[in-house]
Design an enzyme around this catalytic site. Structure first.
Site, PDB file in Angstrom:
ATOM      1  N   THR A 236       0.801  -1.218   0.000  1.00 41.67           N
ATOM      2  CA  THR A 236       0.000   0.000   0.000  1.00 41.67           C
ATOM      3  C   THR A 236       0.835   1.271   0.000  1.00 41.67           C
ATOM      4  O   THR A 236       1.813   1.403   0.741  1.00 41.67           O
ATOM      5  CB  THR A 236      -0.941   0.000   1.222  1.00 41.67           C
ATOM      6  OG1 THR A 236      -1.733  -1.184   1.198  1.00 41.67           O
ATOM      7  CG2 THR A 236      -1.857   1.210   1.198  1.00 41.67           C
TER       8      THR A 236
ATOM      9  N   ALA B 234      -1.926   3.983  -3.997  1.00 39.41           N
ATOM     10  CA  ALA B 234      -2.049   2.576  -4.390  1.00 39.41           C
ATOM     11  C   ALA B 234      -2.574   1.766  -3.225  1.00 39.41           C
ATOM     12  O   ALA B 234      -1.810   1.260  -2.396  1.00 39.41           O
ATOM     13  CB  ALA B 234      -0.696   2.033  -4.847  1.00 39.41           C
ATOM     14  N   GLY B 235      -3.902   1.693  -3.137  1.00 44.05           N
ATOM     15  CA  GLY B 235      -4.547   0.866  -2.124  1.00 44.05           C
ATOM     16  C   GLY B 235      -5.212  -0.295  -2.830  1.00 44.05           C
ATOM     17  O   GLY B 235      -4.592  -1.310  -3.138  1.00 44.05           O
TER      18      GLY B 235
ATOM     19  N   ILE C 162       1.409   0.129   6.905  1.00 41.64           N
ATOM     20  CA  ILE C 162       2.012  -1.190   6.814  1.00 41.64           C
ATOM     21  C   ILE C 162       2.068  -1.839   8.194  1.00 41.64           C
ATOM     22  O   ILE C 162       2.623  -1.265   9.139  1.00 41.64           O
ATOM     23  CB  ILE C 162       3.430  -1.095   6.204  1.00 41.64           C
ATOM     24  CG1 ILE C 162       3.380  -0.450   4.818  1.00 41.64           C
ATOM     25  CG2 ILE C 162       4.068  -2.465   6.160  1.00 41.64           C
ATOM     26  CD1 ILE C 162       2.502  -1.151   3.809  1.00 41.64           C
TER      27      ILE C 162
ATOM     28  N   GLU D 189      -6.806  -6.484   3.201  1.00 43.49           N
ATOM     29  CA  GLU D 189      -6.765  -7.680   2.337  1.00 43.49           C
ATOM     30  C   GLU D 189      -7.728  -7.543   1.162  1.00 43.49           C
ATOM     31  O   GLU D 189      -8.275  -8.526   0.665  1.00 43.49           O
ATOM     32  CB  GLU D 189      -7.085  -8.946   3.148  1.00 43.49           C
ATOM     33  CG  GLU D 189      -6.194 -10.127   2.821  1.00 43.49           C
ATOM     34  CD  GLU D 189      -4.805  -9.987   3.428  1.00 43.49           C
ATOM     35  OE1 GLU D 189      -3.889 -10.640   2.926  1.00 43.49           O
ATOM     36  OE2 GLU D 189      -4.634  -9.219   4.374  1.00 43.49           O
TER      37      GLU D 189
ATOM     38  N   GLN E 120     -38.414 -11.444  22.796  1.00 36.35           N
ATOM     39  CA  GLN E 120     -38.227 -11.985  21.454  1.00 36.35           C
ATOM     40  C   GLN E 120     -37.285 -11.116  20.608  1.00 36.35           C
ATOM     41  O   GLN E 120     -36.515 -11.625  19.801  1.00 36.35           O
ATOM     42  CB  GLN E 120     -39.573 -12.139  20.753  1.00 36.35           C
ATOM     43  CG  GLN E 120     -39.512 -12.955  19.479  1.00 36.35           C
ATOM     44  CD  GLN E 120     -40.893 -13.154  18.875  1.00 36.35           C
ATOM     45  OE1 GLN E 120     -41.531 -12.208  18.431  1.00 36.35           O
ATOM     46  NE2 GLN E 120     -41.365 -14.396  18.876  1.00 36.35           N
TER      47      GLN E 120
END
Length: 376
Positions: free
Chosen positions: A123, A127-128, A154, A360, A276
């Site tokens: 990353t 830029a991801g 990171i 991820e 409930q």
């Protein structure tokens, strides 16, 4: 899903470790935002790093199903601790799959013995989700390389000993112009940024790693030049199984806390478990925990069988992450005002859950992967 005797033993051992070692420390680790070095040493002694690493390199030599079980049980104790297990798994997988014998011997043992701390560096600011936006470069010079660039958010960056860095080696070749380098973080020109103060999983140390004219030897290159993008992506299916399992562990912890609270908390002269509305929340939590668990284990078994697991791992990660955010919020609702107070487990679980929709590969990216597979 019934587990084999071996897999059940793995589950039982990891759950005991989580209950006896991790859970008692989780609130403090979250509050103080400290790296859980002592716990990681204990995990290493118990074989909880390098789950799928062959025993010839000191790993457990187990399969992806076992890895998913370990990740779930560790996360039920504390997700930050599970995250470290997942990181080591990614790095050792890269080394086992693409590394030379020298690289494997140098780094796998120290990583799984918790003697060295690794970082997986993709990353950047631009830029991801779009990895093609990587700007970090490695240029050939003499018998080696010169690395320049910066990586953000990171895992382990502030405490890292070694970084696996995706860098552009051929600016004209797009995704085919990227390579991976193994970088000793003590080298001149490597800067470890301070830890970021995060919403959740606060014990995990996240930060910047920057590289200014870092001189690397020829053998710092991992695998084949120009195949770095493919190599990094190839381990993410296992990574998504791991994060899916981590999310399941969070849901399971929330469910157990919610069931106990529903039995204890009194309103209008009755335990709220008799209402409930509360029963339906618990039922939904339980069914989604089981559904997420089965999706994760199905994806793991596909990886073990060597078949295409891209869609299965994306489904597992996406469903489990979304369910973790939904049901930790419901757990807070069951606890009422106390659930909103720092120091209560469900408040931490809610914060820990959110990142499972992001790292991820965001859950939006997972939906793109699933749709592409359906439309092929």
């Amino acid at each position: 899903m019934f587990l084999s005797t071996e897999h059940q033993q793995v589950a039982d051992m990891t759950r005991r470790f989580a209950d006896e070692v991790i859970r008692p420390e989780a609130e403090r680790l979250d509050r103080e935002e400290v790296f859980a070095a002592e716990i990681y040493q204990e995990m290493a002694k118990n074989g909880l790093f390098g789950i799928m690493t062959p025993d010839t390199y000191g790993g457990a030599g187990l399969d992806c199903l076992a890895y998913s079980i370990v990740m779930e049980e560790l996360s039920r104790g504390y997700a930050s601790v599970a995250d470290q297990c997942g990181l080591v798994e990614l790095l050792t997988t890269l080394l086992c799959t693409y590394g030379t014998e020298q690289q494997r011997n140098e780094w796998i043992g120290p990583l799984i013995r918790a003697e060295k701390r690794g970082a997986y560096c993709i990353t950047e600011a631009g830029a991801g989700s779009d990895v093609s936006g990587v700007k970090t470069t490695a240029v050939r010079k003499g018998n080696g390389w010169v690395l320049n660039g910066s990586k953000l958010w990171i895992h382990n960056a502030p405490v890292s000993d070694v970084a696996f860095v995706l860098a552009r080696t051929n600016p004209e070749a797009g995704k085919r112009g990227m390579s991976i380098f193994i970088v000793d973080c003590n080298e001149s020109g490597v800067f470890r940024g301070p830890k970021e103060h995060k919403l959740g999983q606060r014990s995990s140390q996240i930060g910047e790693l920057s590289f200014t004219d870092v001189k690397l030897p020829e053998d710092a290159l991992l695998g084949t030049e120009g195949r770095g993008f493919h190599m990094m992506m190839s381990v993410l299916e296992k990574g998504r199984v791991g994060i899916g399992a981590l999310a399941v562990g969070i849901i399971q912890a929330a469910l157990e806390a919610s069931v106990e609270q529903a039995k204890l908390r009194q309103q209008f002269g009755h335990a709220i478990s008799e209402f409930q509305a509360i029963q339906f929340m618990l039922a939904d939590m339980a069914k989604d925990a089981e559904a997420a668990r089965l999706l994760v284990r199905s994806a793991a078994m596909k990886l073990d069988a060597g078949v295409d697991a891209a869609m299965a791992s994306s489904m597992a990660k996406c469903f489990a992450g979304d369910a973790a955010v939904l049901h930790t919020a419901n757990a807070i609702q069951i606890f009422g005002g106390s659930g909103y107070i720092r120091g209560y487990e469900v408040e931490r679980l809610f914060r820990d859950a959110k990142i499972t929709q992001i790292y991820e590969g965001t859950n939006q990216i997972q939906r793109v992967i699933i749709a592409r597979k359906l439309l092929q």
